[in-house]
Design an enzyme around this catalytic site. Structure first.
Site, mmCIF file in Angstrom:
data_model
loop_
_atom_site.group_PDB
_atom_site.id
_atom_site.type_symbol
_atom_site.label_atom_id
_atom_site.label_comp_id
_atom_site.label_asym_id
_atom_site.label_seq_id
_atom_site.Cartn_x
_atom_site.Cartn_y
_atom_site.Cartn_z
ATOM 1 N N ASP A 98 -114.004 -11.585 -53.025
ATOM 2 C CA ASP A 98 -114.008 -12.622 -51.990
ATOM 3 C C ASP A 98 -114.521 -13.978 -52.480
ATOM 4 O O ASP A 98 -114.854 -14.844 -51.658
ATOM 5 C CB ASP A 98 -114.823 -12.156 -50.780
ATOM 6 N N ASP A 159 -106.715 -7.839 -48.183
ATOM 7 C CA ASP A 159 -107.436 -9.095 -47.926
ATOM 8 C C ASP A 159 -107.430 -10.008 -49.151
ATOM 9 O O ASP A 159 -107.483 -11.231 -49.040
ATOM 10 C CB ASP A 159 -108.901 -8.838 -47.557
#
Ligand code: GLY
Length: 377
Positions: A98, A159
Site C-alpha cells: 500500500d 487492491d
C-alpha cells in the site's frame, strides 16, 4: 471531456456543499490523520497507528480541496500529513503493497503540484520499496508483511492494482523502465488470476512463493471464496483503467471494461452498493466506499471508449454519486465525516461506519466532473 450540462450542474452544487462542509471540518482536524469517526468526531491515526494503510487519503483530500479553493489551510494540512508519514518510511513494518495509497496522495501529489524536491525523494523511496516486493517466479507484488506466525509470502490482492501508479510515476520521473516493467507484470498476472470469466474478481490469490504457481483464492474482505467483494470490484475497475491510462495497453482497457460491465449489471435499483454482490439475500450491509471508487473508475473509463459506451459509464457513475449525495452524505458541517455506511470487511464485527477513503473518492469524483482534479494516480 465533454460532460453534460446535468453532470456539470450536479458537480457544481456538490462542490459548493463540499467546500462549505470541509472548511470547519479541516479547521477542527488539522492536526489529525483521520480514518473513521464516532459520533461525528474523527479519530487520529497519526497518534495511534501511523503505519495504517489509509493514512494518505486525508492528505489527498487536502490537495483536492486546495486545488478547488486555493485556501492555504488545506495546503498546510496536506504538507503536515506528508511530513508525519516520514516515520513510516523509516519503519520496515510500515512499508508494504500500500505504499501507493500512502505516498501518491501526499508526497507525489505535492511533487506534481509544486515540484518539491523532498516530496520527490519520498515518492522514489516508496516506489523502490514497492518494486522490491515483486516475486519474480509468480510475477506478482506480494501483499502485507509477516511479523508473527503468518505466512503471506505468496499472497497478492486485487487492491494492489491501485498502487501500481506509484511505479508508473517512478518510471516517468526517473526514465528507468524497471518500475513500469514490474507494474505491468503484476497487472498481467492480476488480469489472468484475479478476474473471472464473468468480470467479477477475487480479493486474494495465493501463489507458491518459490515456484510461482497459483495455489488458491480466498474471499478476503468479502463474503467468501467465489464471492464478489464490491470494493475489490471497484479497485479492479479503477486500477486496470489506470494501468491503461499509464501504458495505453488495450488489454488493460478491456479488462477494466469487463469488470465495469459486471459492476454495472449488479448496481441495485436504489444505487446503494452492498458489501458483497454475492452476500446472503437477507443481509443489508452496505459499503459506500465501493460506490465512490467505482464512480471514479467509470468516469475515467468513459474518456477512453466510444460515445455510446461513454454515456452508459457516465450514467452509472452519476447514479452512484447522486445516491450517495442524497442518501449517504452527511452535509452537516458539525459532523466530521462525509460518507456514511462504509464497511471495511464483511466478517468484521462492525459494519456501516464512516471511512476516510470514501470521503476522498467522493471528492475526487466531483473534481473530475468539474475538470479541476489534481490527478493523484
Ligand atoms: N485495501 C484494503 C481495503 O480496501 O480495505
Amino acid at each position: 471531456m465533454n460532460w453534460s450540462d446535468e453532470e456539470r450542474r450536479w458537480a457544481q452544487a456538490a462542490a459548493e456543499k463540499i467546500a462549505a462542509k470541509m472548511k470547519p471540518v479541516t479547521e477542527r482536524n488539522r492536526d489529525k490523520i483521520p480514518y473513521t469517526a464516532a459520533d461525528g468526531v474523527f479519530d487520529d491515526k497519526s497518534t495511534t497507528d501511523i503505519n495504517w494503510w489509509t493514512n494518505g487519503f486525508w492528505g489527498g483530500m487536502m490537495w483536492q480541496l486546495y486545488t478547488l479553493t486555493g485556501d492555504s489551510l488545506y495546503r498546510e494540512t496536506a504538507v503536515k500529513t506528508e511530513e508525519k508519514l516520514d516515520a513510516v518510511l523509516m519503519d520496515a513494518k510500515g512499508l508494504d503493497h500500500d505504499n501507493g495509497f500512502k505516498w501518491l496522495p501526499t508526497a507525489v501529489a505535492h511533487y506534481r503540484a509544486e515540484k518539491d524536491e523532498a516530496s520527490l525523494n519520498r515518492g522514489i523511496l516508496a516506489a523502490n520499496n514497492l518494486a522490491g516486493r515483486f516475486n519474480l517466479a509468480g510475477r506478482f507484488i506480494r501483499a502485507w508483511n509477516d511479523w508473527g506466525n503468518d505466512d503471506h509470502r505468496g499472497w497478492a490482492i486485487i487492491d494492489c492494482m491501485m498502487n501500481l501508479p506509484l511505479l508508473y510515476w517512478a518510471s516517468e520521473e526517473t526514465k528507468d523502465p524497471r518500475f513500469e516493467q514490474i507494474a505491468r507484470a503484476h497487472a498481467d498476472t492480476a488480469s489472468r488470476c484475479f478476474v473471472r470469466d464473468d468480470g467479477s474478481v477475487n480479493h486474494i490469490v495465493e501463489f507458491d512463493p518459490v515456484s510461482g504457481e497459483m495455489v488458491r483464492t480466498y474471499g478476503g474482505q468479502g463474503f467468501g471464496v467465489g464471492s464478489s467483494w464490491t470494493r475489490g470490484q471497484s479497485w479492479g475497475l479503477y486500477g486496470f483503467t489506470l494501468s491503461y491510462i499509464h501504458t495505453k495497453d488495450e488489454r488493460y482497457l478491456n479488462t477494466a471494461r469487463r469488470i465495469a460491465h459486471y459492476y454495472l449489471a449488479n448496481i441495485p435499483e436504489n444505487g446503494l452498493i452492498p458489501v458483497d454482490f454475492r452476500q446472503p439475500a437477507d443481509c443489508q450491509w452496505e459499503d459506500s466506499t465501493s460506490a465512490a471508487i467505482a464512480a471514479c473508475g467509470l468516469l475515467e473509463l468513459s474518456k477512453y471508449v466510444e460515445e455510446a459506451d461513454s454515456r452508459i459509464y457516465r450514467r452509472a457513475a452519476m447514479k452512484l454519486l447522486t445516491a450517495l449525495d442524497e442518501k449517504r452524505c452527511s452535509w452537516d458541517p458539525g459532523t466530521d465525516e462525509l460518507l456514511e455506511r462504509c464497511t471495511a470487511a464483511y466478517h468484521d464485527e462492525a459494519h456501516e461506519f464512516p471511512i476516510i477513503y470514501g470521503d476522498y473518492y467522493f471528492i475526487e469524483a466531483v473534481m473530475k466532473l468539474l475538470e479541476k482534479e489534481l490527478f493523484i494516480w
